[in-house]
Design a protein around this motif. Structure first.
Motif, PDB file in Angstrom:
ATOM      1  N   GLY A   1      -2.593   9.400   1.579  1.00 13.82           N
ATOM      2  CA  GLY A   1      -2.629   9.435   0.124  1.00 13.82           C
ATOM      3  C   GLY A   1      -3.603  10.482  -0.392  1.00 13.82           C
TER       4      GLY A   1
ATOM      5  N   LEU B   1      -2.830   5.179   5.946  1.00 13.67           N
ATOM      6  CA  LEU B   1      -2.070   5.263   4.695  1.00 13.67           C
ATOM      7  C   LEU B   1      -2.954   5.838   3.592  1.00 13.67           C
ATOM      8  CD1 LEU B   1      -0.014   1.958   4.580  1.00 13.67           C
ATOM      9  CD2 LEU B   1       0.842   4.269   4.742  1.00 13.67           C
TER      10      LEU B   1
ATOM     11  N   VAL C   1      -6.432  10.144 -10.064  1.00 18.62           N
ATOM     12  CA  VAL C   1      -6.493   8.685 -10.049  1.00 18.62           C
ATOM     13  C   VAL C   1      -5.918   8.140  -8.750  1.00 18.62           C
ATOM     14  CG1 VAL C   1      -5.654   6.620 -11.197  1.00 18.62           C
ATOM     15  CG2 VAL C   1      -6.439   8.525 -12.546  1.00 18.62           C
ATOM     16  N   PHE C   2      -4.808   8.763  -8.289  1.00 19.37           N
ATOM     17  CA  PHE C   2      -4.200   8.298  -7.046  1.00 19.37           C
ATOM     18  C   PHE C   2      -5.094   8.600  -5.852  1.00 19.37           C
ATOM     19  CE2 PHE C   2      -0.490   8.077  -9.678  1.00 19.37           C
ATOM     20  CZ  PHE C   2       0.173   6.990  -9.171  1.00 19.37           C
TER      21      PHE C   2
ATOM     22  N   LEU D   1       4.932  17.082  -6.618  1.00 21.22           N
ATOM     23  CA  LEU D   1       5.145  16.357  -5.369  1.00 21.22           C
ATOM     24  C   LEU D   1       6.529  16.617  -4.818  1.00 21.22           C
ATOM     25  CD1 LEU D   1       3.773  12.738  -5.758  1.00 21.22           C
ATOM     26  CD2 LEU D   1       2.945  14.509  -4.279  1.00 21.22           C
TER      27      LEU D   1
ATOM     28  N   VAL E   1      -2.136  14.046   0.317  1.00 19.72           N
ATOM     29  CA  VAL E   1      -0.881  14.474  -0.292  1.00 19.72           C
ATOM     30  C   VAL E   1      -0.947  14.482  -1.816  1.00 19.72           C
ATOM     31  CG1 VAL E   1       1.531  13.871  -0.575  1.00 19.72           C
ATOM     32  CG2 VAL E   1       0.510  13.762   1.659  1.00 19.72           C
ATOM     33  N   ARG E   2      -1.541  13.448  -2.398  1.00 19.82           N
ATOM     34  CA  ARG E   2      -1.465  13.343  -3.854  1.00 19.82           C
ATOM     35  C   ARG E   2      -2.320  14.411  -4.522  1.00 19.82           C
ATOM     36  NH1 ARG E   2       1.873   8.986  -5.450  1.00 19.82           N
ATOM     37  NH2 ARG E   2       1.583   9.981  -7.445  1.00 19.82           N
TER      38      ARG E   2
ATOM     39  N   THR F   1       0.834  -1.205   0.000  1.00 15.06           N
ATOM     40  CA  THR F   1       0.000   0.000   0.000  1.00 15.06           C
ATOM     41  C   THR F   1       0.866   1.252   0.000  1.00 15.06           C
ATOM     42  OG1 THR F   1      -1.612  -1.234   1.269  1.00 15.06           O
ATOM     43  CG2 THR F   1      -1.933   1.110   1.135  1.00 15.06           C
ATOM     44  N   VAL F   2       1.959   1.223   0.792  1.00 16.47           N
ATOM     45  CA  VAL F   2       2.868   2.381   0.785  1.00 16.47           C
ATOM     46  C   VAL F   2       3.428   2.591  -0.615  1.00 16.47           C
ATOM     47  CG1 VAL F   2       5.089   3.199   1.618  1.00 16.47           C
ATOM     48  CG2 VAL F   2       3.488   2.203   3.202  1.00 16.47           C
TER      49      VAL F   2
ATOM     50  N   GLY G   1       3.871   5.852  -5.375  1.00 17.48           N
ATOM     51  CA  GLY G   1       4.483   5.623  -6.675  1.00 17.48           C
ATOM     52  C   GLY G   1       4.231   6.750  -7.653  1.00 17.48           C
ATOM     53  N   ARG G   2       5.086   6.854  -8.648  1.00 20.30           N
ATOM     54  CA  ARG G   2       4.895   7.876  -9.680  1.00 20.30           C
ATOM     55  C   ARG G   2       4.136   7.307 -10.873  1.00 20.30           C
ATOM     56  NH1 ARG G   2       6.948  11.667  -7.299  1.00 20.30           N
ATOM     57  NH2 ARG G   2       9.114  11.891  -6.640  1.00 20.30           N
ATOM     58  N   ASN G   3       4.512   6.101 -11.261  1.00 20.45           N
ATOM     59  CA  ASN G   3       3.888   5.495 -12.429  1.00 20.45           C
ATOM     60  C   ASN G   3       2.535   4.900 -12.023  1.00 20.45           C
ATOM     61  OD1 ASN G   3       3.161   3.742 -14.523  1.00 20.45           O
ATOM     62  ND2 ASN G   3       5.288   3.508 -15.118  1.00 20.45           N
ATOM     63  N   ALA G   4       1.464   5.335 -12.689  1.00 16.97           N
ATOM     64  CA  ALA G   4       0.120   4.931 -12.260  1.00 16.97           C
ATOM     65  C   ALA G   4      -0.097   3.431 -12.410  1.00 16.97           C
ATOM     66  CB  ALA G   4      -0.927   5.700 -13.057  1.00 16.97           C
TER      67      ALA G   4
ATOM     68  N   ALA H   1       1.669   1.585  -9.669  1.00 15.06           N
ATOM     69  CA  ALA H   1       0.958   1.773  -8.403  1.00 15.06           C
ATOM     70  C   ALA H   1      -0.285   0.894  -8.347  1.00 15.06           C
ATOM     71  CB  ALA H   1       0.578   3.238  -8.239  1.00 15.06           C
ATOM     72  N   LEU H   2      -1.000   0.775  -9.471  1.00  7.56           N
ATOM     73  CA  LEU H   2      -2.199  -0.067  -9.484  1.00  7.56           C
ATOM     74  C   LEU H   2      -1.844  -1.529  -9.278  1.00  7.56           C
ATOM     75  CD1 LEU H   2      -4.214   1.605 -12.330  1.00  7.56           C
ATOM     76  CD2 LEU H   2      -4.955   1.299 -10.007  1.00  7.56           C
TER      77      LEU H   2
ATOM     78  N   MET I   1      -7.639   5.927  -5.728  1.00  3.99           N
ATOM     79  CA  MET I   1      -7.033   4.690  -5.222  1.00  3.99           C
ATOM     80  C   MET I   1      -6.905   4.724  -3.709  1.00  3.99           C
ATOM     81  SD  MET I   1      -4.019   3.993  -7.922  1.00  3.99           S
ATOM     82  CE  MET I   1      -2.942   3.393  -6.663  1.00  3.99           C
ATOM     83  N   SER I   2      -6.526   5.878  -3.164  1.00  5.95           N
ATOM     84  CA  SER I   2      -6.377   5.985  -1.707  1.00  5.95           C
ATOM     85  C   SER I   2      -7.724   5.831  -1.010  1.00  5.95           C
ATOM     86  CB  SER I   2      -5.750   7.321  -1.350  1.00  5.95           C
ATOM     87  OG  SER I   2      -4.567   7.507  -2.056  1.00  5.95           O
TER      88      SER I   2
ATOM     89  N   LEU J   1      -1.303  -2.044  -5.774  1.00  3.13           N
ATOM     90  CA  LEU J   1      -2.580  -2.043  -5.049  1.00  3.13           C
ATOM     91  C   LEU J   1      -3.263  -3.407  -5.172  1.00  3.13           C
ATOM     92  CD1 LEU J   1      -4.198  -0.110  -3.373  1.00  3.13           C
ATOM     93  CD2 LEU J   1      -5.506   0.486  -5.361  1.00  3.13           C
TER      94      LEU J   1
ATOM     95  N   VAL K   1      -8.405   2.252  -0.676  1.00  3.01           N
ATOM     96  CA  VAL K   1      -7.681   1.652   0.454  1.00  3.01           C
ATOM     97  C   VAL K   1      -8.439   1.900   1.754  1.00  3.01           C
ATOM     98  CG1 VAL K   1      -5.561   1.758   1.792  1.00  3.01           C
ATOM     99  CG2 VAL K   1      -5.456   1.779  -0.677  1.00  3.01           C
TER     100      VAL K   1
ATOM    101  N   GLU L   1       3.912  15.511 -12.626  1.00  3.63           N
ATOM    102  CA  GLU L   1       3.581  15.287 -11.223  1.00  3.63           C
ATOM    103  C   GLU L   1       4.829  15.302 -10.355  1.00  3.63           C
ATOM    104  OE1 GLU L   1       1.085  12.030 -10.205  1.00  3.63           O
ATOM    105  OE2 GLU L   1       0.675  12.920  -8.263  1.00  3.63           O
TER     106      GLU L   1
ATOM    107  N   LEU M   1      -3.673   0.756   7.596  1.00  2.00           N
ATOM    108  CA  LEU M   1      -4.110   0.844   6.198  1.00  2.00           C
ATOM    109  C   LEU M   1      -4.976   2.083   5.980  1.00  2.00           C
ATOM    110  CD1 LEU M   1      -5.062  -2.752   5.110  1.00  2.00           C
ATOM    111  CD2 LEU M   1      -3.147  -1.399   4.358  1.00  2.00           C
TER     112      LEU M   1
ATOM    113  N   ALA N   1       2.024   1.763  -3.341  1.00  2.00           N
ATOM    114  CA  ALA N   1       0.947   2.180  -4.250  1.00  2.00           C
ATOM    115  C   ALA N   1       0.660   3.668  -4.122  1.00  2.00           C
ATOM    116  CB  ALA N   1      -0.319   1.372  -3.977  1.00  2.00           C
ATOM    117  N   ILE N   2       0.629   4.185  -2.867  1.00  2.00           N
ATOM    118  CA  ILE N   2       0.259   5.593  -2.752  1.00  2.00           C
ATOM    119  C   ILE N   2       1.439   6.521  -2.970  1.00  2.00           C
ATOM    120  CG2 ILE N   2      -1.692   5.167  -1.216  1.00  2.00           C
ATOM    121  CD1 ILE N   2       0.070   6.341   1.008  1.00  2.00           C
TER     122      ILE N   2
END
Lengths: 172, 104
Positions: free
Chosen positions: B23, B19, B31-32, A87, B26-27, A16-17, A22-25, A28-29, B35-36, A32, B39, A83, B16, A19-20
């Motif tokens: 996400g 986390l 899409v991210f 970030l 911060v993001r 999970t860390v 990561g730079r490349n989507a 990251a998926l 996803m968060s 996940l 989670v 991105e 979890l 995944a959240i």
């Protein structure tokens, strides 16, 4: 058995860390998906084999495939470099500190509850089904209405409308 | 039989959840963020399963099935919205979506 729980939990938290952060989507998926599979192992260890199967089929299967399709449609690879600018590491500090404070709060709250003995029997999927379609029948119908609304909404939002602006108005 | 104390199990679900929260905070890529949120939904369901096992009642697992339905709807609508936003703004930056701002 406990070792399996700790291994699965570690894998889930690590992926999970990844995944959240990561730079490349797509990468990251995929992380996940790994996290969801690890959580389904935890479900299996918690005497919920039916829920573990649902987790693999619906979360790791259907929902993640939807995500990957959309990511591929969006051409997200081009956005990675942008991105990176968004970030900077400083942005992680304050939200992480706030989340850690909440986490410590939860830990102290858990320390203060009295221990309750666990009855060792396990819940069968049959019991879940009987409960779902007797006690919770109205909720099942509401969930059906919600899914219907979701289908209609996704269809409406997903359809691309034809442009009707005059050709002189098109340029800004 | 699994004999991990329930505090440890709930702590795992809490880690979890936080986390996912970090996400979302911060993001800036939509899409991210979605996803968060996934989670976070998942860890809430995990707490229901832990409680179902602890009290030996099927209700927690029933609630997980409802959470699954809500998550499916949320992802479908959210991804459709993301597609529309990308279509309009040509970016996935949440800060770019500021049409409701007054001083423009």
């Amino acid at each position: 058995m406990n070792v399996f729980f700790y291994i699965a939990a570690t894998v889930a938290i690590f992926s999970t860390v990844m995944a959240i952060s990561g730079r490349n989507a797509i990468h990251a998926l995929l992380y996940l998906i790994l996290s969801l599979l690890a959580i389904s192992v935890v479900f299996y260890l918690l005497d919920a084999p039916f829920i573990a199967a649902l987790e693999v089929i619906i979360y790791a299967g259907a929902i993640m495939v939807l995500f990957i399709f959309v990511t591929m449609m969006l051409n997200i690879g081009l956005e990675e470099k942008i991105e990176k600018k968004w970030l900077n590491p400083q942005m992680w500090i304050i939200p992480s500190i706030l989340a850690v404070i909440l986490m410590l709060d939860l830990i102290f709250a858990l320390k203060s509850i009295p221990a309750i003995p666990v009855e060792e029997k396990g819940i069968m999927p049959k019991q879940v089904g009987i409960s779902l379609f007797s006690t919770y029948l109205p909720a099942v119908e509401i969930a059906g209405i919600l899914l219907m609304a979701g289908v209609i909404g996704a269809y409406h939002l997903g359809s691309q409308k034809k442009k009707v602006t005059h050709r002189f108005l098109e340029k800004k | 039989m699994l004999s991990v104390p329930i505090e440890t199990q709930i702590m795992f679900a809490g880690i979890l959840f936080f986390l996912g929260l970090v996400g979302v905070l911060v993001r800036r890529n939509l899409v991210f963020m979605l996803m968060s949120i996934e989670v976070m939904f998942n860890s809430a369901g995990l707490v229901f399963i832990i409680a179902a096992r602890h009290w030996n009642q099927p209700d927690g697992q029933v609630m997980f099935i409802f959470i699954l339905a809500v998550t499916a709807v949320e992802v479908a609508i959210g991804l459709a919205l993301i597609l529309q936003i990308y279509h309009h703004y040509k970016t996935l930056d949440v800060d770019a979506i500021n049409k409701l701002k007054d001083n423009k």
